[in-house]
Design an enzyme around this catalytic site. Structure first.
Site, PDB file in Angstrom:
ATOM      1  N   ASN A  12       0.882  -1.168   0.000  1.00  0.00           N
ATOM      2  CA  ASN A  12       0.000   0.000   0.000  1.00  0.00           C
ATOM      3  C   ASN A  12       0.915   1.213   0.000  1.00  0.00           C
ATOM      4  O   ASN A  12       1.486   1.560   1.027  1.00  0.00           O
ATOM      5  CB  ASN A  12      -0.903  -0.023   1.251  1.00  0.00           C
ATOM      6  CG  ASN A  12      -1.697   1.260   1.398  1.00  0.00           C
ATOM      7  OD1 ASN A  12      -1.742   2.093   0.473  1.00  0.00           O
ATOM      8  ND2 ASN A  12      -2.329   1.438   2.554  1.00  0.00           N
ATOM      9  N   LYS A  14       0.177   4.202  -0.177  1.00  0.00           N
ATOM     10  CA  LYS A  14      -0.433   5.413   0.405  1.00  0.00           C
ATOM     11  C   LYS A  14      -0.180   6.584  -0.548  1.00  0.00           C
ATOM     12  O   LYS A  14      -0.094   6.372  -1.763  1.00  0.00           O
ATOM     13  CB  LYS A  14       0.084   5.646   1.822  1.00  0.00           C
ATOM     14  CG  LYS A  14      -0.087   4.378   2.677  1.00  0.00           C
ATOM     15  CD  LYS A  14       0.054   4.589   4.140  1.00  0.00           C
ATOM     16  CE  LYS A  14      -0.152   3.257   4.856  1.00  0.00           C
ATOM     17  NZ  LYS A  14      -0.116   3.377   6.308  1.00  0.00           N
ATOM     18  N   HIS A  99      -9.506   1.378   4.913  1.00  0.00           N
ATOM     19  CA  HIS A  99      -8.229   1.553   5.613  1.00  0.00           C
ATOM     20  C   HIS A  99      -8.451   2.491   6.800  1.00  0.00           C
ATOM     21  O   HIS A  99      -9.243   3.429   6.723  1.00  0.00           O
ATOM     22  CB  HIS A  99      -7.173   2.128   4.659  1.00  0.00           C
ATOM     23  CG  HIS A  99      -5.803   2.071   5.246  1.00  0.00           C
ATOM     24  ND1 HIS A  99      -5.358   2.992   6.175  1.00  0.00           N
ATOM     25  CD2 HIS A  99      -4.791   1.182   5.074  1.00  0.00           C
ATOM     26  CE1 HIS A  99      -4.123   2.676   6.535  1.00  0.00           C
ATOM     27  NE2 HIS A  99      -3.759   1.579   5.892  1.00  0.00           N
ATOM     28  N   GLU A 101      -6.835   4.862   7.891  1.00  0.00           N
ATOM     29  CA  GLU A 101      -6.607   6.289   7.607  1.00  0.00           C
ATOM     30  C   GLU A 101      -7.844   6.916   6.970  1.00  0.00           C
ATOM     31  O   GLU A 101      -8.142   8.085   7.195  1.00  0.00           O
ATOM     32  CB  GLU A 101      -5.356   6.449   6.728  1.00  0.00           C
ATOM     33  CG  GLU A 101      -4.092   6.196   7.547  1.00  0.00           C
ATOM     34  CD  GLU A 101      -2.913   5.625   6.774  1.00  0.00           C
ATOM     35  OE1 GLU A 101      -2.901   5.696   5.529  1.00  0.00           O
ATOM     36  OE2 GLU A 101      -1.995   5.081   7.430  1.00  0.00           O
ATOM     37  N   GLU A 171      -5.291  -4.652  10.615  1.00  0.00           N
ATOM     38  CA  GLU A 171      -4.249  -3.639  10.805  1.00  0.00           C
ATOM     39  C   GLU A 171      -4.531  -2.885  12.100  1.00  0.00           C
ATOM     40  O   GLU A 171      -5.327  -1.935  12.102  1.00  0.00           O
ATOM     41  CB  GLU A 171      -4.253  -2.645   9.633  1.00  0.00           C
ATOM     42  CG  GLU A 171      -3.966  -3.275   8.293  1.00  0.00           C
ATOM     43  CD  GLU A 171      -3.377  -2.267   7.312  1.00  0.00           C
ATOM     44  OE1 GLU A 171      -2.362  -2.610   6.695  1.00  0.00           O
ATOM     45  OE2 GLU A 171      -3.895  -1.150   7.183  1.00  0.00           O
ATOM     46  N   GLY A 177       2.681   2.432  10.794  1.00  0.00           N
ATOM     47  CA  GLY A 177       3.653   3.513  10.638  1.00  0.00           C
ATOM     48  C   GLY A 177       4.368   3.895  11.937  1.00  0.00           C
ATOM     49  O   GLY A 177       5.050   4.910  11.994  1.00  0.00           O
ATOM     50  N   SER A 216       3.548  -2.016  10.327  1.00  0.00           N
ATOM     51  CA  SER A 216       4.993  -2.109  10.550  1.00  0.00           C
ATOM     52  C   SER A 216       5.565  -3.491  10.228  1.00  0.00           C
ATOM     53  O   SER A 216       6.441  -3.987  10.940  1.00  0.00           O
ATOM     54  CB  SER A 216       5.342  -1.694  11.986  1.00  0.00           C
ATOM     55  OG  SER A 216       4.970  -0.349  12.215  1.00  0.00           O
ATOM     56  N   GLY A 237       2.926  -1.135   4.214  1.00  0.00           N
ATOM     57  CA  GLY A 237       2.978   0.299   3.939  1.00  0.00           C
ATOM     58  C   GLY A 237       4.391   0.737   3.602  1.00  0.00           C
ATOM     59  O   GLY A 237       4.885   0.514   2.493  1.00  0.00           O
ATOM     60  N   GLY A 238       5.071   1.346   4.575  1.00  0.00           N
ATOM     61  CA  GLY A 238       6.394   1.935   4.352  1.00  0.00           C
ATOM     62  C   GLY A 238       7.382   1.030   3.626  1.00  0.00           C
ATOM     63  O   GLY A 238       8.079   1.479   2.705  1.00  0.00           O
TER      64      GLY A 238
END
Ligand code: 13P
Length: 260
Positions: A12, A14, A99, A101, A171, A177, A216, A237-238
């Site tokens: 993802n 983002k 999600h 967010e 999640e 994050g 994470s 993610g990251g």
């Protein structure tokens, strides 16, 4: 013996990316994923303006692509929204829905997430339905009630057949994050809870639906998470923005598959 579900690792991105950087990343991921066994699926969910680029660079590769949200509507006067059918026109396979967010910053309700899930399915996308609790909710002992409410809102809208075609991502909001991952045991406990919830809908869905963990996930913790009985892969993610890390997480899925 329990049915062996395929492993799946989805990035993802983002709101990250630029054309030139994406090109390097997509080409490296596509090349690296080429040698992965069939039993591990790989996907990336990119910002909508980059769908065409993903289509051009990933077409014919082992890597599927998708979007990070879809409109609850089919078409019409909904400025700024993107219809599921539009993503399908660019070859998308996946749509992340709900999600945390979007639930937090765009006030998406469980009901809206359920409508979006149905819309994605009707358009031919595989929805990746995200659920998760905040730290306050976990500490108050509300993890199962929050996640139960989020997933039941979706499942009540789906036929047993449709329920079979979703992916669910657990999640925990406190792990996104932050560098704080749920332990493999914490994640497994929630995944087992989700599978039991699916079983109330249909045994086939409980056995077949792919359950991802997100929050994470990194190369050094992925295998331990993916080895758990009810964890079928990750929503990343990251680490999905760095091809070396993302491919290492895909390799962790291969390794976990071998021992599970
Ligand atoms: P991180 O992997 O950056 O924690 O993000 C997880 C996530 O939100 C994926 O959807």
């Amino acid at each position: 013996m329990a049915k062996q579900r395929a492993k799946l690792v989805v990035g993802n991105w983002k709101m990250h990316g630029r054309l030139a950087d994406n090109k390097v990343l997509l080409q490296a991921v596509s090349q690296g994923a080429g040698s992965l066994p069939e039993a591990v699926g790989v996907g990336v969910c990119v910002p909508c303006p980059y769908l065409a680029q993903a289509q051009v660079l990933l077409n014919g590769s082992r890597v599927a692509w998708g979007v990070q949200d879809v409109s609850a509507h089919e078409q019409g006067a909904f400025t700024g929204e993107v219809a599921a059918e539009m993503a399908v026109e660019f070859g998308a396979s996946y749509a992340i829905v709900g999600h945390s967010e979007r639930r937090a910053y765009h006030l998406e309700s469980a009901e809206l997430v359920a409508t979006k899930t149905l819309r994605a399915l009707e358009a031919g996308l595989t929805p990746i339905v995200c659920v998760g609790e905040t730290l306050e909710q976990r500490e108050a002992g509300e993890t199962e009630s929050v996640i139960g409410m989020q997933i039941d809102a979706v499942l009540t809208k789906l036929s047993p057949d449709q329920a079979l075609r979703i992916v669910i991502a657990y999640e925990p909001v406190w792990a996104i994050g932050t560098g704080k991952t749920a332990t493999a045991e914490q994640a497994q406990a929630v995944h087992a809870f989700l599978r039991a919830r699916l079983a109330a809908k249909s045994e086939a869905a409980a056995a077949g639906v792919v359950l991802l963990y997100g929050g994470s996930v990194k190369p050094d913790n992925a295998e331990q998470l993916f080895r758990q009985q009810d964890i079928d892969g990750g929503l990343i993610g990251g680490a999905s923005l760095k091809h070396i890390d993302f491919l290492a997480i895909c390799q962790a899925a291969v390794a976990a598959n071998a021992v599970r």
